[in-house]
Design a protein around this motif. Sequence first.
Motif, PDB file in Angstrom:
ATOM      1  N   LYS A  72       4.009   1.840 -10.831  1.00 53.57           N
ATOM      2  CA  LYS A  72       4.230   2.898 -11.402  1.00 53.57           C
ATOM      3  C   LYS A  72       4.629   4.138 -10.568  1.00 53.57           C
ATOM      4  CE  LYS A  72       1.465   1.385 -15.638  1.00 53.57           C
ATOM      5  NZ  LYS A  72       0.389   2.093 -16.408  1.00 53.57           N
ATOM      6  N   SER A  73       3.802   4.202  -9.475  1.00 54.64           N
ATOM      7  CA  SER A  73       4.186   5.345  -8.608  1.00 54.64           C
ATOM      8  C   SER A  73       4.699   5.152  -7.390  1.00 54.64           C
ATOM      9  CB  SER A  73       2.572   5.783  -8.382  1.00 54.64           C
ATOM     10  OG  SER A  73       1.981   6.144  -9.487  1.00 54.64           O
ATOM     11  N   ALA A  74       4.884   6.039  -6.468  1.00 56.88           N
ATOM     12  CA  ALA A  74       5.489   6.084  -5.301  1.00 56.88           C
ATOM     13  C   ALA A  74       4.565   5.624  -4.343  1.00 56.88           C
ATOM     14  CB  ALA A  74       6.116   7.449  -4.936  1.00 56.88           C
ATOM     15  N   TRP A  75       4.282   4.326  -4.393  1.00 56.13           N
ATOM     16  CA  TRP A  75       3.423   3.728  -3.131  1.00 56.13           C
ATOM     17  C   TRP A  75       4.359   3.018  -2.071  1.00 56.13           C
ATOM     18  CZ3 TRP A  75      -1.809   3.979  -3.229  1.00 56.13           C
ATOM     19  CH2 TRP A  75      -2.551   4.550  -4.420  1.00 56.13           C
ATOM     20  N   ILE A  76       4.090   3.287  -0.841  1.00 58.81           N
ATOM     21  CA  ILE A  76       4.593   2.453   0.179  1.00 58.81           C
ATOM     22  C   ILE A  76       3.775   1.053   0.546  1.00 58.81           C
ATOM     23  CG2 ILE A  76       5.281   2.322   2.460  1.00 58.81           C
ATOM     24  CD1 ILE A  76       5.553   5.508   2.351  1.00 58.81           C
ATOM     25  N   ALA A  77       4.537  -0.173   0.192  1.00 53.36           N
ATOM     26  CA  ALA A  77       3.524  -1.386   0.252  1.00 53.36           C
ATOM     27  C   ALA A  77       4.215  -2.166   1.280  1.00 53.36           C
ATOM     28  CB  ALA A  77       4.012  -2.025  -1.178  1.00 53.36           C
ATOM     29  N   ASP A  78       3.512  -3.337   1.555  1.00 56.52           N
ATOM     30  CA  ASP A  78       3.843  -4.422   2.660  1.00 56.52           C
ATOM     31  C   ASP A  78       4.705  -5.320   1.893  1.00 56.52           C
ATOM     32  OD1 ASP A  78       1.765  -5.347   0.886  1.00 56.52           O
ATOM     33  OD2 ASP A  78       1.568  -6.993   2.151  1.00 56.52           O
ATOM     34  N   THR A  79       5.203  -6.335   2.459  1.00 54.41           N
ATOM     35  CA  THR A  79       6.170  -7.190   1.952  1.00 54.41           C
ATOM     36  C   THR A  79       5.629  -8.043   0.806  1.00 54.41           C
ATOM     37  OG1 THR A  79       5.522  -8.950   3.419  1.00 54.41           O
ATOM     38  CG2 THR A  79       7.500  -7.330   4.066  1.00 54.41           C
ATOM     39  N   VAL A  80       4.351  -8.310   0.658  1.00 58.98           N
ATOM     40  CA  VAL A  80       3.997  -9.161  -0.613  1.00 58.98           C
ATOM     41  C   VAL A  80       3.073  -8.273  -1.403  1.00 58.98           C
ATOM     42  CG1 VAL A  80       4.003 -11.290   0.813  1.00 58.98           C
ATOM     43  CG2 VAL A  80       2.000  -9.786   0.974  1.00 58.98           C
ATOM     44  N   GLY A  81       2.761  -6.983  -1.359  1.00 55.42           N
ATOM     45  CA  GLY A  81       2.176  -6.174  -2.273  1.00 55.42           C
ATOM     46  C   GLY A  81       0.443  -6.242  -2.012  1.00 55.42           C
ATOM     47  N   ASP A  82       0.037  -6.619  -0.950  1.00 52.94           N
ATOM     48  CA  ASP A  82      -1.300  -7.003  -0.659  1.00 52.94           C
ATOM     49  C   ASP A  82      -1.990  -5.452  -0.064  1.00 52.94           C
ATOM     50  OD1 ASP A  82      -1.631  -9.548  -1.390  1.00 52.94           O
ATOM     51  OD2 ASP A  82      -1.470 -10.404   0.999  1.00 52.94           O
ATOM     52  N   VAL A  83      -1.197  -4.692   0.358  1.00 52.81           N
ATOM     53  CA  VAL A  83      -1.596  -3.264   0.673  1.00 52.81           C
ATOM     54  C   VAL A  83      -0.576  -2.323   0.497  1.00 52.81           C
ATOM     55  CG1 VAL A  83      -0.952  -3.719   2.978  1.00 52.81           C
ATOM     56  CG2 VAL A  83      -2.655  -2.074   2.768  1.00 52.81           C
ATOM     57  N   VAL A  84      -0.992  -1.092  -0.050  1.00 46.55           N
ATOM     58  CA  VAL A  84      -0.328  -0.047  -0.429  1.00 46.55           C
ATOM     59  C   VAL A  84      -0.717   1.318   0.071  1.00 46.55           C
ATOM     60  CG1 VAL A  84       0.725  -1.035  -2.552  1.00 46.55           C
ATOM     61  CG2 VAL A  84      -1.283   0.523  -2.753  1.00 46.55           C
ATOM     62  N   ILE A  85       0.035   2.247   0.183  1.00 50.00           N
ATOM     63  CA  ILE A  85      -0.287   3.731   0.789  1.00 50.00           C
ATOM     64  C   ILE A  85       0.426   4.656   0.174  1.00 50.00           C
ATOM     65  CG2 ILE A  85       1.101   3.362   2.779  1.00 50.00           C
ATOM     66  CD1 ILE A  85      -0.830   4.789   4.523  1.00 50.00           C
ATOM     67  N   ARG A  86      -0.310   5.851   0.104  1.00 53.07           N
ATOM     68  CA  ARG A  86       0.584   6.870  -0.673  1.00 53.07           C
ATOM     69  C   ARG A  86      -0.092   8.206  -0.116  1.00 53.07           C
ATOM     70  NH1 ARG A  86      -0.184   8.290  -7.089  1.00 53.07           N
ATOM     71  NH2 ARG A  86       1.347   9.669  -7.317  1.00 53.07           N
ATOM     72  N   ASN A  87       0.739   9.061   0.048  1.00 58.34           N
ATOM     73  CA  ASN A  87       0.443  10.605   0.280  1.00 58.34           C
ATOM     74  C   ASN A  87       0.084  11.244  -1.112  1.00 58.34           C
ATOM     75  OD1 ASN A  87       0.131  13.022   1.271  1.00 58.34           O
ATOM     76  ND2 ASN A  87       2.379  13.193   2.393  1.00 58.34           N
ATOM     77  N   VAL A  88      -1.037  11.517  -1.255  1.00 60.49           N
ATOM     78  CA  VAL A  88      -1.554  12.392  -2.498  1.00 60.49           C
ATOM     79  C   VAL A  88      -1.839  13.908  -2.282  1.00 60.49           C
ATOM     80  CG1 VAL A  88      -2.770  10.247  -3.324  1.00 60.49           C
ATOM     81  CG2 VAL A  88      -4.007  11.756  -1.885  1.00 60.49           C
ATOM     82  N   SER A  89      -1.625  14.628  -1.468  1.00 57.78           N
ATOM     83  CA  SER A  89      -1.739  15.924  -0.942  1.00 57.78           C
ATOM     84  C   SER A  89      -0.594  16.507  -0.792  1.00 57.78           C
ATOM     85  CB  SER A  89      -2.856  16.113   0.041  1.00 57.78           C
ATOM     86  OG  SER A  89      -2.249  15.963   1.401  1.00 57.78           O
ATOM     87  N   ASN A  90       0.543  15.896  -0.112  1.00 58.63           N
ATOM     88  CA  ASN A  90       1.712  16.546   0.438  1.00 58.63           C
ATOM     89  C   ASN A  90       1.650  17.774   1.254  1.00 58.63           C
ATOM     90  OD1 ASN A  90       3.227  14.829  -1.322  1.00 58.63           O
ATOM     91  ND2 ASN A  90       2.922  16.182  -3.274  1.00 58.63           N
ATOM     92  N   ARG A  91       0.406  17.902   1.912  1.00 62.40           N
ATOM     93  CA  ARG A  91       0.146  18.821   2.879  1.00 62.40           C
ATOM     94  C   ARG A  91       0.896  18.433   4.114  1.00 62.40           C
ATOM     95  NH1 ARG A  91      -5.975  20.108   1.615  1.00 62.40           N
ATOM     96  NH2 ARG A  91      -5.938  17.945   1.879  1.00 62.40           N
TER      97      ARG A  91
END
Length: 347
Positions: free
Chosen positions: A57-76
């Motif tokens: 649903k959100s702008a997550w950066i994910a690996d090739t299989v969806g086992d780990v995601v990362i997101r910038n939540v502060s935009n600083r």
Amino acid sequence: MTIGLVLGRVVIINITKLLVANVNRSTLSHDLLHELPLERDVDLLVITEPNRYESAKSAWIADTVGDVVIRNVSNRMALSFKERAEGVIATELDSMIIVAAYVSPNISIIDYERFLDSIYRILSRQNKKFVLLGDFKCKTLYAGSSHSNRRGELMEEFMDSIDGHCINDGTPTYEARGHYSILDLVIIDNIWLRDQCELKVLGNDIASDHFSLQLVIRDGTYTAVERPIVIRPTARQVDKIVDKVSQRLSTIIELTPDTLTSIIQQEMDREIRATRSRRQVYWWSNEIACFRNTLQQARRKKQRLRIRGGSEYDTAVKWYIEARRQLNRYQESLKGSLGQTLRGVGQ
């Protein structure tokens, strides 16, 4: 970027806060996790075993299989994608490389080695300071576990090959049916100073069997500028700080600027610094930390002399074996003596 109070001026310190959590594909845990970044003023959110429906649903950066995601939540800070592989995602945040990883507990040792090799190749292509974190499903002495399993030994060799240092201090990160383990690791580049990175294991506040981790990285130089005083704590914390400072000032006859600065800074540090929600394992001590550092040095030297061989390598191997034996012997003796003490108190 965090602003701290120093008498008559503001000191601007570059601080990056990361929150790492394993939600076990749970929708509930994923939803609960969305509140933590706001409460703890986090810059980057890393989730292992995310709920794929929620992460889509959100702008997550994910690996090739969806086992780990990362997101910038502060935009600083600017977060940019670098590389991805199965269970591995590499991003660049400001002046450092953030690598998040997850590995399944069901894969073979050979596949586990391939997983570590994929991380090694990604890090070798980046020429910046790195932070490697995630759920590695291993037990290693480097993280404070009581022993190293086969995966842990591979992880130790991997850390030596990338010149990394595990900053886990023995605090459990996983709990299942009363059994505690250290499975979630944070590994930093040895370029970092030890006091630049602070790892804190948070409580189980997301309904998961993994505890959330908060990593604070203090990077760059401290820059002082003449500006009005700005206080970072909340309004309630400010009231507490003012009350405590007033109480301490009432007992001082001669007040100097240095004394006032010291009192204010001490009370701010006490109020802002959160206490650990989980304590270290009962047998952890400073002596064990020293033994562990010696073991890390011995393993690094053994790895670096492995190709050269000769008498120096044989000496390094003996040093490594003796360092591991000393650490294991001390841990067992300490746990045994503390266990007897605890049983005596219970009786």
